[in-house]
Scaffold this active site. Structure first.
Site, PDB file in Angstrom:
ATOM      1  N   SER A  99       5.875  -5.046  -5.913  1.00  9.06           N
ATOM      2  CA  SER A  99       6.286  -3.988  -4.982  1.00  9.06           C
ATOM      3  C   SER A  99       7.678  -4.342  -4.484  1.00  9.06           C
ATOM      4  O   SER A  99       8.056  -5.522  -4.507  1.00  9.06           O
ATOM      5  CB  SER A  99       5.333  -3.952  -3.785  1.00  9.06           C
ATOM      6  N   TYR A 148       0.606  -8.089   3.215  1.00  9.07           N
ATOM      7  CA  TYR A 148       0.874  -7.371   1.959  1.00  9.07           C
ATOM      8  C   TYR A 148       2.201  -7.855   1.363  1.00  9.07           C
ATOM      9  O   TYR A 148       2.285  -8.186   0.181  1.00  9.07           O
ATOM     10  CB  TYR A 148       0.920  -5.863   2.238  1.00  9.07           C
TER      11      TYR A 148
HETATM   12  P1  NAD Z   1      -4.639   2.907  -5.083  1.00  9.99           P
HETATM   13  O1  NAD Z   1      -5.338   2.400  -3.885  1.00  9.99           O
HETATM   14  O2  NAD Z   1      -4.386   4.367  -5.211  1.00  9.99           O
HETATM   15  O3  NAD Z   1      -5.399   2.433  -6.410  1.00  9.99           O
HETATM   16  C1  NAD Z   1      -5.775   1.087  -6.580  1.00  9.99           C
HETATM   17  C2  NAD Z   1      -6.902   1.008  -7.593  1.00  9.99           C
HETATM   18  O4  NAD Z   1      -7.252  -0.372  -7.726  1.00  9.99           O
HETATM   19  C3  NAD Z   1      -8.166   1.739  -7.134  1.00  9.99           C
HETATM   20  O5  NAD Z   1      -8.742   2.445  -8.202  1.00  9.99           O
HETATM   21  C4  NAD Z   1      -9.061   0.606  -6.638  1.00  9.99           C
HETATM   22  O6  NAD Z   1     -10.454   0.905  -6.741  1.00  9.99           O
HETATM   23  C5  NAD Z   1      -8.641  -0.522  -7.569  1.00  9.99           C
HETATM   24  N1  NAD Z   1      -8.929  -1.834  -6.990  1.00  9.99           N
HETATM   25  C6  NAD Z   1      -8.726  -2.235  -5.711  1.00  9.99           C
HETATM   26  N2  NAD Z   1      -9.160  -3.482  -5.543  1.00  9.99           N
HETATM   27  C7  NAD Z   1      -9.654  -3.897  -6.734  1.00  9.99           C
HETATM   28  C8  NAD Z   1     -10.278  -5.078  -7.173  1.00  9.99           C
HETATM   29  N3  NAD Z   1     -10.491  -6.099  -6.331  1.00  9.99           N
HETATM   30  N4  NAD Z   1     -10.663  -5.167  -8.462  1.00  9.99           N
HETATM   31  C9  NAD Z   1     -10.473  -4.121  -9.325  1.00  9.99           C
HETATM   32  N5  NAD Z   1      -9.908  -2.968  -8.942  1.00  9.99           N
HETATM   33  C10 NAD Z   1      -9.500  -2.844  -7.668  1.00  9.99           C
HETATM   34  O7  NAD Z   1      -3.264   2.091  -5.130  1.00  9.99           O
HETATM   35  P2  NAD Z   1      -1.902   2.376  -5.943  1.00  9.99           P
HETATM   36  O8  NAD Z   1      -0.940   2.976  -5.004  1.00  9.99           O
HETATM   37  O9  NAD Z   1      -2.196   3.031  -7.230  1.00  9.99           O
HETATM   38  O10 NAD Z   1      -1.423   0.866  -6.172  1.00  9.99           O
HETATM   39  C11 NAD Z   1      -1.542   0.198  -7.419  1.00  9.99           C
HETATM   40  C12 NAD Z   1      -0.697  -1.070  -7.353  1.00  9.99           C
HETATM   41  O11 NAD Z   1       0.662  -0.729  -7.105  1.00  9.99           O
HETATM   42  C13 NAD Z   1      -1.089  -2.017  -6.226  1.00  9.99           C
HETATM   43  O12 NAD Z   1      -0.958  -3.357  -6.683  1.00  9.99           O
HETATM   44  C14 NAD Z   1      -0.086  -1.715  -5.140  1.00  9.99           C
HETATM   45  O13 NAD Z   1       0.108  -2.802  -4.284  1.00  9.99           O
HETATM   46  C15 NAD Z   1       1.137  -1.436  -5.983  1.00  9.99           C
HETATM   47  N6  NAD Z   1       2.152  -0.647  -5.291  1.00  9.99           N
HETATM   48  C16 NAD Z   1       1.897   0.609  -4.820  1.00  9.99           C
HETATM   49  C17 NAD Z   1       2.904   1.317  -4.180  1.00  9.99           C
HETATM   50  C18 NAD Z   1       2.708   2.716  -3.648  1.00  9.99           C
HETATM   51  O14 NAD Z   1       3.641   3.218  -2.986  1.00  9.99           O
HETATM   52  N7  NAD Z   1       1.597   3.373  -3.891  1.00  9.99           N
HETATM   53  C19 NAD Z   1       4.169   0.730  -4.020  1.00  9.99           C
HETATM   54  C20 NAD Z   1       4.396  -0.539  -4.490  1.00  9.99           C
HETATM   55  C21 NAD Z   1       3.388  -1.223  -5.144  1.00  9.99           C
END
Ligand code: NAD
Length: 263
Positions: A154, A167
């Protein structure tokens, strides 16, 4: 069995993981989609919605239940993957969580700190260790194979948000894990990369949608829009296809230009 390359994507049931699975499927990969939420009856959302979408693209999708914070589940994920495919070409460490509650760094609790670390870094780190060993076996058997590993960190790996310190710290650790695995796995020809998403529209950012709408309108993001999961998916495809073959350890920021320092 198809002879396409195979990508294991964690957290593939929604959001960025879903976007990554779909973009990889569009570009010639079969998918092992992992998530801790696993409901074969639910075809509207979650892993089984993604499975249907990927299959429309003529790719195979193997849904695999598993919580990446639990080491026993790493064995189960690998076993299940190898029951259908004889190889893993790409690992995308995408699964991640945000703190349940945004608390000032002066009030962050140990419980929240441990919860976030257990998934975002401990889980991704030890799953990578396990899959890397599998990839080494594959390369030793077939030196023409060129597996790779991608960590989704991120911009929070570098940007400070005092209301979610745990985080940001977890993502800084993810960044270092990517660097260390990149260094260690060079001798096997296994490249490791880090993708840093900016502000991406998913369930994770839904609780702060209005806040970010306003910030984007006020100019926070030079490209003046939210990122979409497919923006991250496309970056994953570029790395997984080997277009950055001479760049192991590369950090790719996908943030609409938030990396530009402005005056
Ligand atoms: P989200 O919450 O929409 O989806 C996350 C998915 O991961 C879900 O389907 C959840 O069930 C699954 N998950 C959570 N914990 C888990 C575990 N212990 N084992 C297996 N699966 C698990 O989140 P997102 O926004 O799609 O984020 C995905 C990745 O991208 C994350 O690592 C997040 O930190 C990173 N990220 C997101 C953003 C953003 O703006 N959305 C920005 C930077 C980084």
């Amino acid at each position: 069995m198809s002879n396409k390359p195979v990508a294991l994507v964690t957290g593939a049931g929604q959001g960025i993981g879903r976007g990554i699975a779909i973009e990889l499927a569009k570009n010639g990969f079969d998918i092992i989609g992992n998530d801790c939420i696993f409901d074969p009856e639910d075809k509207q959302k979650g892993l089984f919605e993604v499975k249907a979408r990927v299959e429309e693209l003529d790719a195979v999708f193997l849904p695999v239940k598993g919580d990446i914070s639990l080491p026993d589940d790493h064995d189960k994920i690998l076993k299940k993957a190898l029951s259908q495919f004889d190889r893993i070409d790409v690992l995308v460490n995408n699964a991640g969580i945000a703190p349940k509650q945004r608390l000032d760094v002066l009030d962050t609790t140990m419980e929240s700190f441990d919860r976030v670390m257990s998934v975002n870094i401990r889980g991704a780190f030890f799953l990578t260790q396990k899959i890397a060993r599998q990839m080494i076996k594959q390369v030793e058997k077939d030196p023409l194979m060129k597996p790779c590993i991608i960590f989704i960190s991120s911009i929070s790996a570098e940007v400070s948000s005092p209301s979610r310190a745990e985080y940001c710290i977890s993502k800084a650790a993810v960044s270092q894990a990517a660097r260390i695995f990149a260094d260690r796995l060079c001798e096997y020809g296994i490249n490791v990369y880090e993708i840093r998403p900016g502000i991406i529209k998913t369930q994770m950012t839904a609780p702060v949608q209005e806040k970010y709408d306003k910030l984007i309108q006020e100019g926070l993001v030079p490209q003046q829009r939210w990122g979409a999961p497919e923006d991250i998916g496309k970056a994953v495809v570029a790395l997984a296809k080997g277009y950055f073959d001479y760049s192991t350890g590369l950090i790719v920021e996908v943030s609409g230009g938030m990396n530009i320092r402005r005056l």
